[in-house]
Design a protein around this motif. Structure first.
Motif, PDB file in Angstrom:
ATOM      1  N   PRO A 104       0.814  -1.218   0.000  1.00  0.00           N
ATOM      2  CA  PRO A 104       0.000   0.000   0.000  1.00  0.00           C
ATOM      3  C   PRO A 104       0.846   1.266   0.000  1.00  0.00           C
ATOM      4  O   PRO A 104       1.925   1.323   0.590  1.00  0.00           O
ATOM      5  CB  PRO A 104      -0.816  -0.130   1.288  1.00  0.00           C
ATOM      6  N   ALA A 105       0.316   2.294  -0.638  1.00  0.00           N
ATOM      7  CA  ALA A 105       1.067   3.531  -0.838  1.00  0.00           C
ATOM      8  C   ALA A 105       1.335   4.286   0.455  1.00  0.00           C
ATOM      9  O   ALA A 105       2.345   4.974   0.584  1.00  0.00           O
ATOM     10  CB  ALA A 105       0.302   4.439  -1.807  1.00  0.00           C
ATOM     11  N   GLY A 106       0.463   4.163   1.460  1.00  0.00           N
ATOM     12  CA  GLY A 106       0.538   5.054   2.615  1.00  0.00           C
ATOM     13  C   GLY A 106       1.537   4.685   3.682  1.00  0.00           C
ATOM     14  O   GLY A 106       1.679   5.414   4.656  1.00  0.00           O
ATOM     15  N   THR A 107       2.248   3.573   3.545  1.00  0.00           N
ATOM     16  CA  THR A 107       3.143   3.113   4.603  1.00  0.00           C
ATOM     17  C   THR A 107       4.592   3.464   4.307  1.00  0.00           C
ATOM     18  O   THR A 107       5.141   3.015   3.303  1.00  0.00           O
ATOM     19  CB  THR A 107       3.027   1.586   4.780  1.00  0.00           C
ATOM     20  N   PRO A 108       5.261   4.282   5.174  1.00  0.00           N
ATOM     21  CA  PRO A 108       6.692   4.526   4.987  1.00  0.00           C
ATOM     22  C   PRO A 108       7.473   3.229   5.144  1.00  0.00           C
ATOM     23  O   PRO A 108       7.110   2.368   5.941  1.00  0.00           O
ATOM     24  CB  PRO A 108       7.038   5.511   6.114  1.00  0.00           C
ATOM     25  N   ARG A 109       8.556   3.075   4.394  1.00  0.00           N
ATOM     26  CA  ARG A 109       9.352   1.847   4.439  1.00  0.00           C
ATOM     27  C   ARG A 109      10.828   2.174   4.570  1.00  0.00           C
ATOM     28  O   ARG A 109      11.289   3.200   4.084  1.00  0.00           O
ATOM     29  CB  ARG A 109       9.110   1.016   3.181  1.00  0.00           C
ATOM     30  N   THR A 110      11.545   1.277   5.210  1.00  0.00           N
ATOM     31  CA  THR A 110      12.969   1.526   5.433  1.00  0.00           C
ATOM     32  C   THR A 110      13.747   0.219   5.487  1.00  0.00           C
ATOM     33  O   THR A 110      13.203  -0.826   5.830  1.00  0.00           O
ATOM     34  CB  THR A 110      13.191   2.306   6.758  1.00  0.00           C
ATOM     35  N   SER A 111      15.017   0.288   5.125  1.00  0.00           N
ATOM     36  CA  SER A 111      15.940  -0.836   5.253  1.00  0.00           C
ATOM     37  C   SER A 111      17.342  -0.268   5.415  1.00  0.00           C
ATOM     38  O   SER A 111      17.626   0.841   4.962  1.00  0.00           O
ATOM     39  CB  SER A 111      15.864  -1.743   4.014  1.00  0.00           C
ATOM     40  N   GLU A 112      18.217  -1.031   6.076  1.00  0.00           N
ATOM     41  CA  GLU A 112      19.565  -0.552   6.355  1.00  0.00           C
ATOM     42  C   GLU A 112      20.559  -1.036   5.299  1.00  0.00           C
ATOM     43  O   GLU A 112      20.355  -2.084   4.682  1.00  0.00           O
ATOM     44  CB  GLU A 112      20.009  -1.044   7.737  1.00  0.00           C
ATOM     45  N   PRO A 113      21.658  -0.286   5.108  1.00  0.00           N
ATOM     46  CA  PRO A 113      22.693  -0.721   4.159  1.00  0.00           C
ATOM     47  C   PRO A 113      23.477  -1.894   4.710  1.00  0.00           C
ATOM     48  O   PRO A 113      23.530  -2.126   5.918  1.00  0.00           O
ATOM     49  CB  PRO A 113      23.573   0.521   4.017  1.00  0.00           C
ATOM     50  N   SER A 114      24.082  -2.653   3.802  1.00  0.00           N
ATOM     51  CA  SER A 114      24.914  -3.783   4.191  1.00  0.00           C
ATOM     52  C   SER A 114      26.125  -3.841   3.271  1.00  0.00           C
ATOM     53  O   SER A 114      25.985  -4.014   2.067  1.00  0.00           O
ATOM     54  CB  SER A 114      24.124  -5.099   4.087  1.00  0.00           C
ATOM     55  N   GLY A 115      27.309  -3.670   3.824  1.00  0.00           N
ATOM     56  CA  GLY A 115      28.521  -3.714   3.011  1.00  0.00           C
ATOM     57  C   GLY A 115      29.258  -2.393   3.018  1.00  0.00           C
ATOM     58  O   GLY A 115      29.154  -1.599   3.948  1.00  0.00           O
ATOM     59  N   ARG A 150       9.457   1.334 -13.574  1.00  0.00           N
ATOM     60  CA  ARG A 150      10.584   1.034 -12.695  1.00  0.00           C
ATOM     61  C   ARG A 150      11.653   2.121 -12.726  1.00  0.00           C
ATOM     62  O   ARG A 150      11.999   2.649 -13.771  1.00  0.00           O
ATOM     63  CB  ARG A 150      11.200  -0.302 -13.097  1.00  0.00           C
ATOM     64  N   VAL A 151      12.187   2.415 -11.524  1.00  0.00           N
ATOM     65  CA  VAL A 151      13.353   3.280 -11.365  1.00  0.00           C
ATOM     66  C   VAL A 151      14.480   2.417 -10.798  1.00  0.00           C
ATOM     67  O   VAL A 151      14.283   1.708  -9.809  1.00  0.00           O
ATOM     68  CB  VAL A 151      13.064   4.458 -10.422  1.00  0.00           C
ATOM     69  N   VAL A 152      15.662   2.467 -11.419  1.00  0.00           N
ATOM     70  CA  VAL A 152      16.822   1.718 -10.954  1.00  0.00           C
ATOM     71  C   VAL A 152      17.968   2.691 -10.713  1.00  0.00           C
ATOM     72  O   VAL A 152      18.326   3.478 -11.594  1.00  0.00           O
ATOM     73  CB  VAL A 152      17.261   0.643 -11.968  1.00  0.00           C
ATOM     74  N   ILE A 153      18.539   2.645  -9.513  1.00  0.00           N
ATOM     75  CA  ILE A 153      19.749   3.401  -9.201  1.00  0.00           C
ATOM     76  C   ILE A 153      20.903   2.409  -9.174  1.00  0.00           C
ATOM     77  O   ILE A 153      20.923   1.473  -8.355  1.00  0.00           O
ATOM     78  CB  ILE A 153      19.654   4.136  -7.853  1.00  0.00           C
ATOM     79  N   ASP A 154      21.848   2.555 -10.097  1.00  0.00           N
ATOM     80  CA  ASP A 154      23.023   1.688 -10.162  1.00  0.00           C
ATOM     81  C   ASP A 154      24.121   2.261  -9.270  1.00  0.00           C
ATOM     82  O   ASP A 154      24.359   3.480  -9.265  1.00  0.00           O
ATOM     83  CB  ASP A 154      23.536   1.592 -11.595  1.00  0.00           C
ATOM     84  N   ALA A 200       0.466   5.861  -5.600  1.00  0.00           N
ATOM     85  CA  ALA A 200       0.250   4.517  -6.143  1.00  0.00           C
ATOM     86  C   ALA A 200       0.993   3.499  -5.292  1.00  0.00           C
ATOM     87  O   ALA A 200       1.992   3.828  -4.639  1.00  0.00           O
ATOM     88  CB  ALA A 200       0.741   4.443  -7.594  1.00  0.00           C
ATOM     89  N   ASP A 201       0.512   2.267  -5.269  1.00  0.00           N
ATOM     90  CA  ASP A 201       1.223   1.197  -4.590  1.00  0.00           C
ATOM     91  C   ASP A 201       2.604   1.027  -5.230  1.00  0.00           C
ATOM     92  O   ASP A 201       2.784   1.280  -6.431  1.00  0.00           O
ATOM     93  CB  ASP A 201       0.460  -0.113  -4.695  1.00  0.00           C
ATOM     94  N   TYR A 202       3.564   0.591  -4.422  1.00  0.00           N
ATOM     95  CA  TYR A 202       4.912   0.426  -4.955  1.00  0.00           C
ATOM     96  C   TYR A 202       5.653  -0.640  -4.150  1.00  0.00           C
ATOM     97  O   TYR A 202       5.203  -1.086  -3.101  1.00  0.00           O
ATOM     98  CB  TYR A 202       5.676   1.748  -4.943  1.00  0.00           C
ATOM     99  N   ARG A 203       6.800  -1.055  -4.669  1.00  0.00           N
ATOM    100  CA  ARG A 203       7.677  -1.989  -3.970  1.00  0.00           C
ATOM    101  C   ARG A 203       9.114  -1.521  -4.145  1.00  0.00           C
ATOM    102  O   ARG A 203       9.455  -0.850  -5.121  1.00  0.00           O
ATOM    103  CB  ARG A 203       7.505  -3.419  -4.497  1.00  0.00           C
ATOM    104  N   VAL A 204       9.954  -1.901  -3.198  1.00  0.00           N
ATOM    105  CA  VAL A 204      11.373  -1.554  -3.236  1.00  0.00           C
ATOM    106  C   VAL A 204      12.175  -2.831  -3.016  1.00  0.00           C
ATOM    107  O   VAL A 204      11.840  -3.648  -2.152  1.00  0.00           O
ATOM    108  CB  VAL A 204      11.730  -0.522  -2.144  1.00  0.00           C
ATOM    109  N   LEU A 205      13.217  -3.029  -3.803  1.00  0.00           N
ATOM    110  CA  LEU A 205      14.088  -4.178  -3.620  1.00  0.00           C
ATOM    111  C   LEU A 205      15.522  -3.799  -3.942  1.00  0.00           C
ATOM    112  O   LEU A 205      15.770  -2.807  -4.623  1.00  0.00           O
ATOM    113  CB  LEU A 205      13.656  -5.356  -4.490  1.00  0.00           C
ATOM    114  N   ILE A 229      12.935   0.611  -7.510  1.00  0.00           N
ATOM    115  CA  ILE A 229      11.620   1.054  -7.061  1.00  0.00           C
ATOM    116  C   ILE A 229      10.627   0.852  -8.180  1.00  0.00           C
ATOM    117  O   ILE A 229      10.798   1.416  -9.265  1.00  0.00           O
ATOM    118  CB  ILE A 229      11.622   2.537  -6.619  1.00  0.00           C
ATOM    119  N   ASP A 230       9.607   0.028  -7.951  1.00  0.00           N
ATOM    120  CA  ASP A 230       8.554  -0.226  -8.932  1.00  0.00           C
ATOM    121  C   ASP A 230       7.279   0.485  -8.509  1.00  0.00           C
ATOM    122  O   ASP A 230       6.812   0.305  -7.366  1.00  0.00           O
ATOM    123  CB  ASP A 230       8.267  -1.720  -9.063  1.00  0.00           C
TER     124      ASP A 230
END
Length: 224
Positions: free
Chosen positions: A84-95, A113-117, A204-209, A219-220
Motif C-alpha cells: 500500500p502507498a501510505g506506509t513509509p518503508r525503510t531498510s539498512e545498508p549492508s557492506g 521502474r526506477v533503478v539506481i546503479d 500509487a502502490d509500490y515496492r522496493v528491492l 523502485i517499482d
C-alpha cells in the motif's frame, strides 16, 4: 507524517551503526559484516514478503552492462508483491559505502521502474515515503516535481565520488513514460542520496528491492 528531519536522523543513525559494525568485523575473524538494526536485507535467492522489508540480494557472478536490465531485474517470479502507498518503508545498508553511478527509468507490464546503479560491495539502505512537497536537503529549497503525488526516496550507505571517479547520474529530471511523470536525482549529502519520483494519478502502490553484483536499488510503481 514522518518529518524530513526524522527521516534523516533515522537513516544517519542506521548508516553509522553499519560503519561501526564493519570496523568491528575487520578487527576480528574473517566473517561477513553485519549492520545494526532489524531491517537488514536477508541473503538468498527467494524474495521476502514481509511488509516494508527489502528483497534479498542475488548471487549473480557477472555484472550487467550499465543501462541494460539483467535477468534478475526482469524475472517476475522472484519479485515481491506491491504494498500500500501510505506506509513509509525503510531498510539498512549492508557492506561498503556505495557510489551512485547511473539512474534508469523503464516501463514494464503493470508497473514502471526506477533503478539506481551503484558501485561497491553490498547493498544500499533506503527510506521511502509519499510527501506533500519536495525539499532538497542541505539547501532547503523546494523542488518542482511534476505529478499528482511525490514519492521521496533516500538511499543510505552512499558516498561522494573520489577524484577521477566516474559519476554520470543526471542532475536534471528524467522523464517517465506512464505512471511516473519524472524522477529528480539531487545527489548525495552527508551519506544520503536523495531522489523524488513524481507519480501520475495520486499515490500509487509500490515496492522496493535491492540487488547486488552490481549493487542496485529498484523502485517499482504500480500502474492502474
Amino acid at each position: 507524517m514522518t518529518t524530513r528531519h526524522d527521516v534523516r536522523r533515522r537513516l544517519l543513525t542506521a548508516a553509522t551503526a553499519s560503519v561501526l559494525a564493519l570496523g568491528l568485523a575487520a578487527c576480528g575473524e574473517d566473517t561477513e559484516p553485519s549492520p545494526g538494526g532489524t531491517t537488514t536485507p536477508p541473503v538468498g535467492t527467494e524474495p521476502t514478503t514481509e511488509p516494508g522489508s527489502a528483497t534479498p540480494t542475488e548471487d549473480a557472478t557477472t555484472t550487467a552492462p550499465t543501462g541494460e536490465p539483467s535477468g534478475e531485474e526482469t524475472d517476475q517470479s522472484a519479485l515481491p508483491p506491491f504494498e500500500p502507498a501510505g506506509t513509509p518503508r525503510t531498510s539498512e545498508p549492508s557492506g561498503d559505502l556505495l557510489l551512485p553511478v547511473d539512474l534508469r527509468v523503464g516501463d514494464h507490464e503493470g508497473y514502471e521502474r526506477v533503478v539506481i546503479d551503484l558501485e561497491g560491495e553490498g547493498v544500499p539502505g533506503w527510506q521511502t515515503e509519499y510527501v506533500t512537497e519536495a525539499i532538497e536537503d542541505g539547501r532547503g529549497e523546494r523542488v518542482d516535481v511534476a505529478g499528482d503525488a511525490i514519492l521521496s526516496v533516500y538511499v543510505s550507505g552512499t558516498r561522494y565520488p573520489d577524484e577521477g571517479e566516474a559519476h554520470y547520474v543526471s542532475q536534471g529530471p528524467v522523464d517517465g513514460s506512464d505512471v511516473i511523470e519524472e524522477v529528480h536525482y539531487l545527489g548525495t549529502f552527508e551519506g544520503l542520496t536523495q531522489l523524488f519520483i513524481g507519480v501520475d494519478g495520486g499515490p500509487a502502490d509500490y515496492r522496493v528491492l535491492t540487488l547486488s553484483n552490481p549493487a542496485r536499488l529498484v523502485i517499482d510503481i504500480a500502474e492502474d
